[in-house]
Write a protein that holds these residues in place. Structure first.
Motif, mmCIF file in Angstrom:
data_model
loop_
_atom_site.group_PDB
_atom_site.id
_atom_site.type_symbol
_atom_site.label_atom_id
_atom_site.label_comp_id
_atom_site.label_asym_id
_atom_site.label_seq_id
_atom_site.Cartn_x
_atom_site.Cartn_y
_atom_site.Cartn_z
ATOM 1 N N PRO A 90 8.910 16.320 11.135
ATOM 2 C CA PRO A 90 8.225 16.820 9.937
ATOM 3 C C PRO A 90 7.715 15.659 9.085
ATOM 4 O O PRO A 90 8.437 14.689 8.837
ATOM 5 N N VAL A 91 6.476 15.764 8.648
ATOM 6 C CA VAL A 91 5.854 14.693 7.873
ATOM 7 C C VAL A 91 5.305 15.260 6.568
ATOM 8 O O VAL A 91 4.673 16.320 6.557
ATOM 9 N N LEU A 92 5.549 14.546 5.477
ATOM 10 C CA LEU A 92 5.095 14.982 4.162
ATOM 11 C C LEU A 92 3.711 14.437 3.827
ATOM 12 O O LEU A 92 3.335 13.347 4.247
ATOM 13 N N THR A 93 2.989 15.211 3.048
ATOM 14 C CA THR A 93 1.742 14.744 2.468
ATOM 15 C C THR A 93 1.688 15.283 1.037
ATOM 16 O O THR A 93 2.587 16.007 0.604
ATOM 17 N N CYS A 94 0.639 14.941 0.289
ATOM 18 C CA CYS A 94 0.496 15.424 -1.085
ATOM 19 C C CYS A 94 -0.926 15.156 -1.540
ATOM 20 O O CYS A 94 -1.748 14.627 -0.784
ATOM 21 N N ASP A 95 -1.228 15.513 -2.774
ATOM 22 C CA ASP A 95 -2.527 15.205 -3.376
ATOM 23 C C ASP A 95 -2.329 14.021 -4.321
ATOM 24 O O ASP A 95 -1.339 13.967 -5.054
ATOM 25 N N TRP A 96 -3.285 13.102 -4.306
ATOM 26 C CA TRP A 96 -3.154 11.893 -5.119
ATOM 27 C C TRP A 96 -4.126 11.915 -6.292
ATOM 28 O O TRP A 96 -5.274 12.347 -6.152
ATOM 29 N N GLU A 97 -3.647 11.444 -7.441
ATOM 30 C CA GLU A 97 -4.448 11.344 -8.647
ATOM 31 C C GLU A 97 -4.283 9.955 -9.240
ATOM 32 O O GLU A 97 -3.186 9.387 -9.232
ATOM 33 N N ILE A 98 -5.347 9.400 -9.721
ATOM 34 C CA ILE A 98 -5.323 8.042 -10.265
ATOM 35 C C ILE A 98 -4.355 7.946 -11.442
ATOM 36 O O ILE A 98 -4.299 8.832 -12.296
ATOM 37 N N ASP A 99 -3.598 6.864 -11.461
ATOM 38 C CA ASP A 99 -2.709 6.561 -12.584
ATOM 39 C C ASP A 99 -3.384 5.473 -13.417
ATOM 40 O O ASP A 99 -3.411 4.311 -13.015
ATOM 41 N N PRO A 100 -3.944 5.805 -14.570
ATOM 42 C CA PRO A 100 -4.664 4.809 -15.382
ATOM 43 C C PRO A 100 -3.804 3.612 -15.771
ATOM 44 O O PRO A 100 -4.324 2.501 -15.928
ATOM 45 N N SER A 101 -2.494 3.816 -15.900
ATOM 46 C CA SER A 101 -1.622 2.702 -16.305
ATOM 47 C C SER A 101 -1.452 1.668 -15.202
ATOM 48 O O SER A 101 -1.006 0.552 -15.451
ATOM 49 N N ARG A 102 -1.798 2.049 -13.955
ATOM 50 C CA ARG A 102 -1.650 1.117 -12.835
ATOM 51 C C ARG A 102 -2.975 0.980 -12.074
ATOM 52 O O ARG A 102 -3.007 0.771 -10.880
ATOM 53 N N TRP A 103 -4.071 1.068 -12.789
ATOM 54 C CA TRP A 103 -5.374 1.044 -12.120
ATOM 55 C C TRP A 103 -6.083 -0.283 -12.393
ATOM 56 O O TRP A 103 -6.480 -0.568 -13.505
ATOM 57 N N GLY A 104 -6.160 -1.107 -11.355
ATOM 58 C CA GLY A 104 -6.835 -2.396 -11.482
ATOM 59 C C GLY A 104 -6.023 -3.441 -12.221
ATOM 60 O O GLY A 104 -6.567 -4.451 -12.672
ATOM 61 N N THR A 105 -4.714 -3.204 -12.363
ATOM 62 C CA THR A 105 -3.871 -4.174 -13.064
ATOM 63 C C THR A 105 -3.519 -5.341 -12.140
ATOM 64 O O THR A 105 -3.592 -5.236 -10.916
ATOM 65 N N GLU A 106 -3.109 -6.440 -12.726
ATOM 66 C CA GLU A 106 -2.757 -7.618 -11.934
ATOM 67 C C GLU A 106 -1.485 -7.373 -11.140
ATOM 68 O O GLU A 106 -0.559 -6.715 -11.600
ATOM 69 N N ASP A 107 -1.453 -7.911 -9.935
ATOM 70 C CA ASP A 107 -0.276 -7.789 -9.080
ATOM 71 C C ASP A 107 -0.182 -9.059 -8.243
ATOM 72 O O ASP A 107 -1.140 -9.824 -8.138
ATOM 73 N N SER A 108 0.972 -9.246 -7.617
ATOM 74 C CA SER A 108 1.151 -10.444 -6.804
ATOM 75 C C SER A 108 0.281 -10.380 -5.557
ATOM 76 O O SER A 108 0.019 -9.303 -5.007
ATOM 77 N N LEU A 109 -0.183 -11.529 -5.112
ATOM 78 C CA LEU A 109 -0.958 -11.607 -3.882
ATOM 79 C C LEU A 109 -0.046 -11.315 -2.697
ATOM 80 O O LEU A 109 1.149 -11.595 -2.723
#
Length: 371
Positions: free
Chosen positions: A184-203
């Motif tokens: 059995p494999v799960l899926t879902c619907d995804w929605e953009i999280d503005p608080s984590r959209w285009g923020t800096e992250d480690s390479l």
């Protein structure tokens, strides 16, 4: 992939927002199918030489191999396999963990699945990360039913590219309707999280410097466990167990099996829960993973047990690993017992690491929501 079930009560503000429908659906996850998990790794294994040396040391002992030697070799093979992921060019894994929780306010069965694709890069070509976590309540009863959405909190997707994070929150969790799937494999619907959209992250770079020795890994497990407890890092060693601690492995077995032209080694480790509960690093990892200050593993004698089973290719890379555990403790105002089983499968092929489908979702989201 290390959070067990009571800890799913933790719910961030972004997760709450996802469940109240703050954002518009932008797609469904791409992943979970590893087409070439049975294919010999198409990448170099950083700890191949060390892993083969351990296997040879065990094989040379023959039938005279002591329980102590077997346990030591098993623990080192597991540690090397985990730390390969710090230095390898690419890997993909799919994990599924199901846990049963019994607390004073009721019981639940929750499934958590992770799909993680890492391509390590350089400063000029930073690499890529695609990682989703989906949590689903399979069954729930008692007063805790009112917290069902909190159990599913933390369903999220992370794209990391060129040092930027593009985050999504998930809702409408469900099982994929596909009879061809083995599990059995799960899926879902995804929605953009503005608080984590285009923020800096480690390479997405390989770990800097020379690869760690066995002694260096032993110290790194301890250092990262402390940092994990402080919330500033995550452990590299899997299953929250400091396998290199003295006396941690109560018993182990290593079984070589021909696999085409190669050999796969199946390793079983029974963990001494008394040693694990007294080991500071293991407790820091377990309690951080479950949001608890007092949880401990339950021994087999008391109806619990802690076991790790894994397979490695003859170069030391994981083919798969699994764990079964039972722990008791209190978290978020509840006290009870949680048992869980985990299975993780790996692939190292270019086909499974292909980014085409992943990029389609990200590109479409960026077109409407520029960072």
């Amino acid at each position: 992939m290390k959070r067990t079930m009571i800890a799913l009560l933790a719910c961030t503000a972004s997760a709450v927002c996802a469940f109240t429908g703050c954002f518009r659906k932008v797609g469904t996850n791409s992943g979970y199918e590893l087409a070439e998990a049975e294919v010999y790794p198409a990448v170099a294994a950083p700890y191949a030489e060390e892993s083969r040396a351990e296997i040879e040391r065990w094989q040379n002992a023959g039938i005279a191999a002591s329980a102590e030697l077997t346990a030591e070799v098993a623990a080192r093979l597991f540690a090397y396999a985990c730390y390969n992921e710090e230095y390898i060019d690419r890997y993909v894994y799919f994990s599924s963990q199901t846990g049963d929780t019994a607390i004073s306010a009721g019981s639940s069965t929750v499934t958590k699945q992770d799909y993680k694709l890492i391509i390590h890069g350089t400063e000029s070509e930073p690499g890529y990360k695609y990682h989703y976590t989906i949590k689903n309540v399979d069954e729930i009863s008692g007063p805790i039913s009112m917290f069902e959405s909190l159990f599913e909190g933390g369903t999220r997707l992370r794209f990391v590219e060129d040092g930027r994070l593009y985050g999504f929150n998930g809702k409408n969790q469900r099982y994929v309707e596909d009879d061809s799937l083995v599990e059995p494999v799960l899926t879902c619907d995804w929605e953009i999280d503005p608080s984590r959209w285009g923020t800096e992250d480690s390479l997405q770079l390989k770990r800097a410097g020379e690869k760690l020795t066995a002694e260096g890994i032993a110290q790194d497990i301890i250092d990262l466990a402390r940092a994990t407890a402080e919330g500033s890092a995550e452990p590299v060693i899997h299953c929250n167990v400091n396998v290199l601690a003295d006396g941690m492995i109560a018993g182990a077995s290593i079984v070589p099996t021909p696999y085409g032209k190669e050999t796969v080694y199946t390793v079983t480790m029974d963990i001494d829960t008394d040693v694990a509960n007294a080991d500071e690093a293991s407790m820091q990892m377990l309690r951080s993973a479950n949001g608890s200050s007092d949880c401990e593993w339950v021994s087999a004698a008391d109806g619990g047990g802690l076991k790790i089973i894994f397979q490695i290719w003859d170069n030391g890379l994981f083919k798969l690993y699994g764990m079964s555990e039972v722990w008791h403790g209190s978290t978020y105002g509840f006290s009870g017992t949680a048992s869980s089983s985990l299975s993780v499968r790996y692939s190292y092929s270019e086909r499974d690491a292909d980014l085409t489908e992943k990029h389609k979702m990200l590109d479409a989201a960026l077109a409407e929501n520029p960072a």
